[in-house]
Design a protein around this motif. Sequence first.
Motif, PDB file in Angstrom:
ATOM      1  N   LEU A  23      27.908  92.728  91.404  1.00 10.10           N
ATOM      2  CA  LEU A  23      27.231  92.020  92.492  1.00 10.10           C
ATOM      3  C   LEU A  23      26.681  90.674  92.020  1.00 10.10           C
ATOM      4  O   LEU A  23      26.734  89.680  92.752  1.00 10.10           O
ATOM      5  N   LYS A  24      26.159  90.643  90.804  1.00  7.51           N
ATOM      6  CA  LYS A  24      25.646  89.382  90.271  1.00  7.51           C
ATOM      7  C   LYS A  24      26.767  88.359  90.096  1.00  7.51           C
ATOM      8  O   LYS A  24      26.583  87.165  90.328  1.00  7.51           O
ATOM      9  N   ALA A  25      27.937  88.845  89.691  1.00  6.19           N
ATOM     10  CA  ALA A  25      29.051  87.941  89.410  1.00  6.19           C
ATOM     11  C   ALA A  25      29.794  87.512  90.675  1.00  6.19           C
ATOM     12  O   ALA A  25      30.226  86.359  90.785  1.00  6.19           O
ATOM     13  N   HIS A  26      29.929  88.439  91.626  1.00  3.68           N
ATOM     14  CA  HIS A  26      30.789  88.165  92.785  1.00  3.68           C
ATOM     15  C   HIS A  26      30.069  88.242  94.137  1.00  3.68           C
ATOM     16  O   HIS A  26      30.585  87.747  95.140  1.00  3.68           O
ATOM     17  N   GLY A  27      28.911  88.882  94.165  1.00  2.33           N
ATOM     18  CA  GLY A  27      28.194  89.041  95.436  1.00  2.33           C
ATOM     19  C   GLY A  27      28.780  90.120  96.324  1.00  2.33           C
ATOM     20  O   GLY A  27      28.338  90.305  97.469  1.00  2.33           O
ATOM     21  N   GLU A  28      29.773  90.846  95.827  1.00  2.00           N
ATOM     22  CA  GLU A  28      30.417  91.898  96.601  1.00  2.00           C
ATOM     23  C   GLU A  28      31.069  92.882  95.646  1.00  2.00           C
ATOM     24  O   GLU A  28      31.295  92.574  94.473  1.00  2.00           O
ATOM     25  N   ALA A  29      31.381  94.096  96.173  1.00  2.00           N
ATOM     26  CA  ALA A  29      31.992  95.109  95.323  1.00  2.00           C
ATOM     27  C   ALA A  29      32.725  96.136  96.172  1.00  2.00           C
ATOM     28  O   ALA A  29      32.331  96.438  97.306  1.00  2.00           O
ATOM     29  N   LEU A  30      33.808  96.660  95.591  1.00  2.00           N
ATOM     30  CA  LEU A  30      34.543  97.770  96.184  1.00  2.00           C
ATOM     31  C   LEU A  30      34.049  99.051  95.524  1.00  2.00           C
ATOM     32  O   LEU A  30      34.221  99.238  94.318  1.00  2.00           O
ATOM     33  N   ILE A  31      33.428  99.922  96.308  1.00  2.00           N
ATOM     34  CA  ILE A  31      32.851 101.148  95.760  1.00  2.00           C
ATOM     35  C   ILE A  31      33.951 102.193  95.621  1.00  2.00           C
ATOM     36  O   ILE A  31      34.546 102.610  96.610  1.00  2.00           O
ATOM     37  N   PRO A  32      34.248 102.657  94.404  1.00  2.00           N
ATOM     38  CA  PRO A  32      35.367 103.582  94.212  1.00  2.00           C
ATOM     39  C   PRO A  32      35.087 105.004  94.696  1.00  2.00           C
ATOM     40  O   PRO A  32      36.012 105.739  95.025  1.00  2.00           O
ATOM     41  N   GLY A  33      33.810 105.402  94.743  1.00  2.00           N
ATOM     42  CA  GLY A  33      33.469 106.755  95.165  1.00  2.00           C
ATOM     43  C   GLY A  33      32.477 106.739  96.314  1.00  2.00           C
ATOM     44  O   GLY A  33      32.594 105.944  97.243  1.00  2.00           O
ATOM     45  N   ALA A  34      31.489 107.620  96.238  1.00  2.00           N
ATOM     46  CA  ALA A  34      30.486 107.711  97.296  1.00  2.00           C
ATOM     47  C   ALA A  34      29.441 106.609  97.142  1.00  2.00           C
ATOM     48  O   ALA A  34      29.108 106.186  96.032  1.00  2.00           O
ATOM     49  N   LEU A  35      28.922 106.161  98.272  1.00  2.00           N
ATOM     50  CA  LEU A  35      27.839 105.170  98.298  1.00  2.00           C
ATOM     51  C   LEU A  35      26.572 105.908  98.711  1.00  2.00           C
ATOM     52  O   LEU A  35      26.467 106.409  99.831  1.00  2.00           O
ATOM     53  N   THR A  36      25.609 105.990  97.805  1.00  2.00           N
ATOM     54  CA  THR A  36      24.427 106.811  98.018  1.00  2.00           C
ATOM     55  C   THR A  36      23.144 105.983  98.029  1.00  2.00           C
ATOM     56  O   THR A  36      23.126 104.834  97.563  1.00  2.00           O
ATOM     57  N   ASP A  37      22.078 106.589  98.526  1.00  2.00           N
ATOM     58  CA  ASP A  37      20.770 105.938  98.525  1.00  2.00           C
ATOM     59  C   ASP A  37      20.324 105.599  97.105  1.00  2.00           C
ATOM     60  O   ASP A  37      19.742 104.535  96.858  1.00  2.00           O
ATOM     61  N   SER A  38      20.605 106.507  96.165  1.00  2.00           N
ATOM     62  CA  SER A  38      20.162 106.288  94.781  1.00  2.00           C
ATOM     63  C   SER A  38      20.871 105.097  94.143  1.00  2.00           C
ATOM     64  O   SER A  38      20.360 104.495  93.192  1.00  2.00           O
ATOM     65  N   MET A  39      22.054 104.740  94.650  1.00  2.00           N
ATOM     66  CA  MET A  39      22.747 103.549  94.153  1.00  2.00           C
ATOM     67  C   MET A  39      22.206 102.285  94.802  1.00  2.00           C
ATOM     68  O   MET A  39      22.007 101.263  94.142  1.00  2.00           O
ATOM     69  N   VAL A  40      21.959 102.357  96.098  1.00  2.00           N
ATOM     70  CA  VAL A  40      21.660 101.165  96.886  1.00  2.00           C
ATOM     71  C   VAL A  40      20.199 100.733  96.790  1.00  2.00           C
ATOM     72  O   VAL A  40      19.902  99.535  96.646  1.00  2.00           O
ATOM     73  N   LEU A  41      19.273 101.673  96.881  1.00  2.00           N
ATOM     74  CA  LEU A  41      17.848 101.321  96.975  1.00  2.00           C
ATOM     75  C   LEU A  41      17.339 100.527  95.770  1.00  2.00           C
ATOM     76  O   LEU A  41      16.606  99.538  95.954  1.00  2.00           O
ATOM     77  N   PRO A  42      17.677 100.902  94.518  1.00  2.00           N
ATOM     78  CA  PRO A  42      17.205 100.082  93.387  1.00  2.00           C
ATOM     79  C   PRO A  42      17.732  98.648  93.445  1.00  2.00           C
ATOM     80  O   PRO A  42      17.031  97.704  93.076  1.00  2.00           O
ATOM     81  N   LEU A  43      18.956  98.462  93.912  1.00  2.00           N
ATOM     82  CA  LEU A  43      19.536  97.121  94.008  1.00  2.00           C
ATOM     83  C   LEU A  43      18.860  96.307  95.110  1.00  2.00           C
ATOM     84  O   LEU A  43      18.706  95.084  94.983  1.00  2.00           O
TER      85      LEU A  43
END
Length: 310
Positions: free
Chosen positions: A206-226
């Motif tokens: 995200l820092k390098a590109h501002g976007e990302a392709l998530i290969p698996g599940a997208l969870t609250d524990s991944m998103v909230l810290p970011l």
Amino acid sequence: MLPELEKSLKEVKTMSIVGMCKNAGKTTVLNWLLHNSRRDRILGLTSIGRDGESTDVVTGTEKPSIFVPEGTMVATARDMLRLGDVTKEILMTTGIPTPLGEVVIMRARSDGYVQLAGPSITTQLRDVSKWFFELGAEQSIIDGALGRKSLGARTVAEGVILCTGASYHMNMEQVIEDTANIYRIMNLPKAATLPPEPEEGLEACLKAHGEALIPGALTDSMVLPLLRSGVLRNGRLVVKDPSKVLLKADTLDKLATRQVKLEAAEAAKTLCVTINPVSAYGWKFDKDEFMEKMREAVDAPVINVKEELA
């Protein structure tokens, strides 16, 4: 409403019916589709769970049986064949195992009742739909199981009917909120381009590109810290399909506030939302209020299965 819905239903070759809960009205919707298609197209029918029994094996409540018109193709486990009363023509064996026997594809040579127990994984469902079309079916319908949002992936079905109702929860507001959240996830916009995968970690990507392709599940524990760190802002996250999004409604709202686009590489279109204001467990909602509030919560046609499809 129904003529408009019938038109949109005919525009998709593959369709899944997904229930928010038991006794949401899935079988009523399915029987309506089967009855209204008998005049103009041949359907292929299967299920990702068991369905068609007169009493729900989980809740013990009565439920409508599945009635198919002559000519319908059905993919079901071999042990289920003896439980229906249609005249059967076995078209092919599939090699797909289930606890109730191998899935076979048969053609109904008479009107009658069937019971379904089909494949359990999405790749098998795709294969069954392919075989239906090779055998002459014009549309494939998958009767969905509770909690299988993967049925909202375009790789499985082009269109989805989302069924919800009072059996989901005693509180109408809770039913509407959760249904709207599932609807929101199942209708993510399709990504025009795919961003890079986070090979060195999601934050670095995200820092390098501002976007990302998530290969698996997208969870609250991944998103909230970011979100808290500020890394996830004005960016884009792309998931494989809606079944990979395991975010709470509040987290989705936070992404929207930070202007983070959430998209899917593959996603189906929700054709309509059906509601059942009567719970199988003894309570019911005011049907007019339920309809009005659900129509405010989603931007797809909303249909009362008790009044419009029964």
